[in-house]
Design a protein around this motif. Structure first.
Motif, short mmCIF file in Angstrom:
data_model
loop_
_atom_site.label_atom_id
_atom_site.label_comp_id
_atom_site.label_asym_id
_atom_site.label_seq_id
_atom_site.Cartn_x
_atom_site.Cartn_y
_atom_site.Cartn_z
N ASP A 175 -10.95 3.21 -4.88
CA ASP A 175 -11.20 2.98 -3.35
C ASP A 175 -10.12 1.83 -3.29
O ASP A 175 -10.37 0.67 -3.38
N VAL A 176 -9.10 2.44 -2.82
CA VAL A 176 -7.71 1.58 -2.44
C VAL A 176 -7.97 0.44 -1.20
O VAL A 176 -7.96 1.08 -0.29
N ARG A 177 -7.70 -0.48 -1.36
CA ARG A 177 -7.81 -1.50 -0.18
C ARG A 177 -6.91 -2.65 -0.29
O ARG A 177 -6.19 -3.13 -1.34
N GLY A 178 -6.36 -3.10 0.81
CA GLY A 178 -5.28 -3.81 1.11
C GLY A 178 -5.74 -5.49 0.86
O GLY A 178 -7.12 -5.70 1.06
N LEU A 179 -5.01 -6.41 0.59
CA LEU A 179 -5.22 -7.85 0.55
C LEU A 179 -4.33 -8.48 1.60
O LEU A 179 -2.97 -8.20 1.76
N ASP A 180 -5.07 -9.20 2.62
CA ASP A 180 -4.18 -10.00 3.48
C ASP A 180 -3.94 -11.44 2.89
O ASP A 180 -4.88 -12.14 2.64
N LEU A 181 -2.48 -11.60 2.73
CA LEU A 181 -2.29 -12.84 1.97
C LEU A 181 -2.29 -14.01 2.99
O LEU A 181 -1.45 -15.05 2.68
N ASP A 182 -3.16 -14.27 3.98
CA ASP A 182 -3.16 -15.63 4.65
C ASP A 182 -4.04 -16.48 4.29
O ASP A 182 -3.85 -17.59 4.90
N GLY A 183 -4.50 -16.45 3.06
CA GLY A 183 -5.26 -17.36 2.65
C GLY A 183 -6.70 -17.80 3.19
O GLY A 183 -7.19 -18.64 3.14
N ARG A 184 -6.91 -16.86 4.25
CA ARG A 184 -8.08 -17.17 5.01
C ARG A 184 -8.95 -15.84 5.32
O ARG A 184 -10.06 -15.93 5.75
N LEU A 238 0.88 -1.15 -0.10
CA LEU A 238 0.09 0.09 0.06
C LEU A 238 0.93 1.19 -0.09
O LEU A 238 0.65 2.26 -0.49
N ASP A 239 1.93 1.16 0.87
CA ASP A 239 2.79 2.58 0.62
C ASP A 239 3.59 2.66 -0.53
O ASP A 239 3.63 3.78 -1.11
N ARG A 240 3.80 1.54 -1.26
CA ARG A 240 4.60 1.78 -2.58
C ARG A 240 3.65 2.25 -3.52
O ARG A 240 3.85 2.84 -4.41
N LEU A 241 2.17 1.80 -3.45
CA LEU A 241 1.20 2.31 -4.47
C LEU A 241 1.18 3.94 -4.32
O LEU A 241 0.87 4.68 -5.29
N SER A 242 1.05 4.39 -3.03
CA SER A 242 0.93 5.89 -2.60
C SER A 242 2.05 6.39 -3.49
O SER A 242 1.98 7.70 -3.99
N ARG A 243 3.22 6.00 -3.77
CA ARG A 243 4.28 6.53 -4.52
C ARG A 243 3.78 6.76 -5.96
O ARG A 243 4.76 7.51 -6.62
N PHE A 244 3.10 6.05 -6.58
CA PHE A 244 2.79 6.39 -7.86
C PHE A 244 1.97 7.75 -7.94
O PHE A 244 2.32 8.32 -8.99
N ASP A 245 1.12 8.06 -7.00
CA ASP A 245 0.63 9.28 -7.16
C ASP A 245 1.77 10.33 -6.80
O ASP A 245 1.74 11.46 -7.29
N GLU A 246 2.75 10.11 -5.76
CA GLU A 246 3.84 11.12 -5.70
C GLU A 246 4.51 11.34 -6.85
O GLU A 246 5.03 12.41 -7.23
N LEU A 247 4.69 10.29 -7.74
CA LEU A 247 5.47 10.53 -8.99
C LEU A 247 4.52 11.10 -10.20
O LEU A 247 5.19 11.92 -11.10
N PHE A 248 3.41 10.69 -10.25
CA PHE A 248 2.78 11.03 -11.40
C PHE A 248 1.32 11.91 -11.38
O PHE A 248 0.63 12.37 -12.13
#
Length: 259
Positions: A121-130, A94-104
Motif C-alpha cells: 500500500d504505497v503512501r507518500g511522506l510529507d517532509l515538512d516535519g509536521r 512517488l512517480d519514480r517509484l512507479s518506474r520500478f514497476d515499469e522496469l521489472f
C-alpha cells in the motif's frame, strides 16, 4: 520491547560487513523496516519471518537504500501474494517509484504486472516535519534532509521511546529537530573528511559533523552508520567520541539496541 536492529549499514552494496542500508525497528505493532538496501531481504529472513513485518519506510530512492524494494516486492507476490503492508516513500518520489514497476513488472504473471504496487500500500511522506504517519504502532514524523534527492530524516515515537534516523544528509537544522531528545540517533557518517561540495552540495556527514548534530539535538545515544570504508569504522567512532558526551556506537549487521 522497543528495539533497533541493524539489518545492514553499508554505504554502497553488500560486502564483507553485510547488507547495505536497512534497519529494523521493533515495536508494539510489529517490525518496521527502514530502508531496503541491497541484501536487506536476505539479512531479514535469516532472523525473521515475513509475517512479522508491519511496514516499510524508505528514506530516499538512491540504490543503496532502495534497490531491494523489487526483491521484497517479488517475494511478496510470488509464489503467492502475501497480505499488503504500507510502504512509505517521500511524496516527491512517488512517480519514480512507479518506474520500478515499469522496469521489472512481469506482464505474463497477473500478480506481478506491477509488483511494488501489488505487494504494498504505497503512501507518500510529507517532509515538512509536521505530518506524522502511523506504522507498526509508531508515530513517524519525516523531515527534509539535505541530500541530492528528496531524503527523509525520520523521528519514531511510541511507548515512551524515541528514535531518529538522519537518512543521507549534509548538515542542516532539520536533522537536529528530528533527533531532538531522542533515545537513539542513527546518523550517517559517510566520510572521515570530505570537501565542501560533498558535505553541503551532494549531502553527507563526517563523524565530527554527526556528533555535532547529536549534541545540538540533545540525543542520548549516537549510532554512526553508512560508513563508506568499513576499515575506517573504528576511527569514525573515536572521532565522534571526541565531540559527543554520550555513548557512541558504530553500526554493524546484527547489532541490537534497546530503546
Amino acid at each position: 520491547m522497543n528495539t533497533l536492529e541493524i539489518i545492514g549499514c553499508n554505504a554502497t552494496a553488500p560486502g564483507r560487513t553485510g547488507a547495505a542500508s536497512s534497519y529494523l525497528v521493533h515495536g508494539p505493532g510489529g517490525k518496521v523496516l527502514v530502508d531496503a538496501g541491497p541484501g536487506s531481504l536476505l539479512s531479514f529472513t535469516r532472523r525473521h519471518d515475513l509475517s512479522e513485518l508491519a511496514g516499510i519506510v524508505v528514506t530516499h530512492l538512491h540504490a543503496d537504500h532502495s534497490l531491494d524494494l523489487m526483491a521484497w516486492a517479488y517475494r511478496w507476490t510470488f509464489p503467492e501474494v502475501l497480505p499488503r503492508i504500507p510502504l512509505f516513500v517521500p511524496d516527491d518520489e512517488l512517480d519514480r517509484l512507479s518506474r520500478f514497476d515499469e522496469l521489472f513488472g512481469i506482464p505474463t504473471l497477473p500478480t506481478m504486472v506491477t509488483p511494488v504496487h501489488t505487494a504494498f500500500d504505497v503512501r507518500g511522506l510529507d517532509l515538512d516535519g509536521r505530518t506524522p504517519v502511523e506504522v507498526g504502532g509508531w508515530a513517524v514524523t519525516p523531515y527534509r534532509a539535505l541530500h541530492s534527492v528528496p531524503s527523509a530524516a525520520l523521528r519514531f515515537e511510541g511507548g515512551g521511546a524515541s528514535l531518529a534516523f538522519s537518512s543521507d544528509t549534509g548538515p542542516c537544522t532539520t536533522i537536529v529537530e528530528a533527533a531532538s531528545g531522542a533515545d537513539v540517533f542513527v546518523c550517517e557518517s559517510t566520510y572521515l573528511s570530505a570537501p565542501d561540495e560533498v558535505i553541503h552540495g551532494h549531502g553527507h556527514l563526517t563523524p565530527e559533523l554527526a556528533a555535532a548534530a547529536a549534541t545540538r539535538a540533545g540525543a542520548r545515544h549516537l549510532v554512526l552508520t553508512h560508513v563508506a570504508r568499513p576499515e575506517e569504522a573504528e576511527e569514525m567512532g573515536r572521532v565522534a567520541r571526541g565531540h559527543f558526551d554520550g555513548p557512541v556506537t558504530v553500526a554493524h549487521e546484527g547489532l541490537s539496541i534497546t530503546l
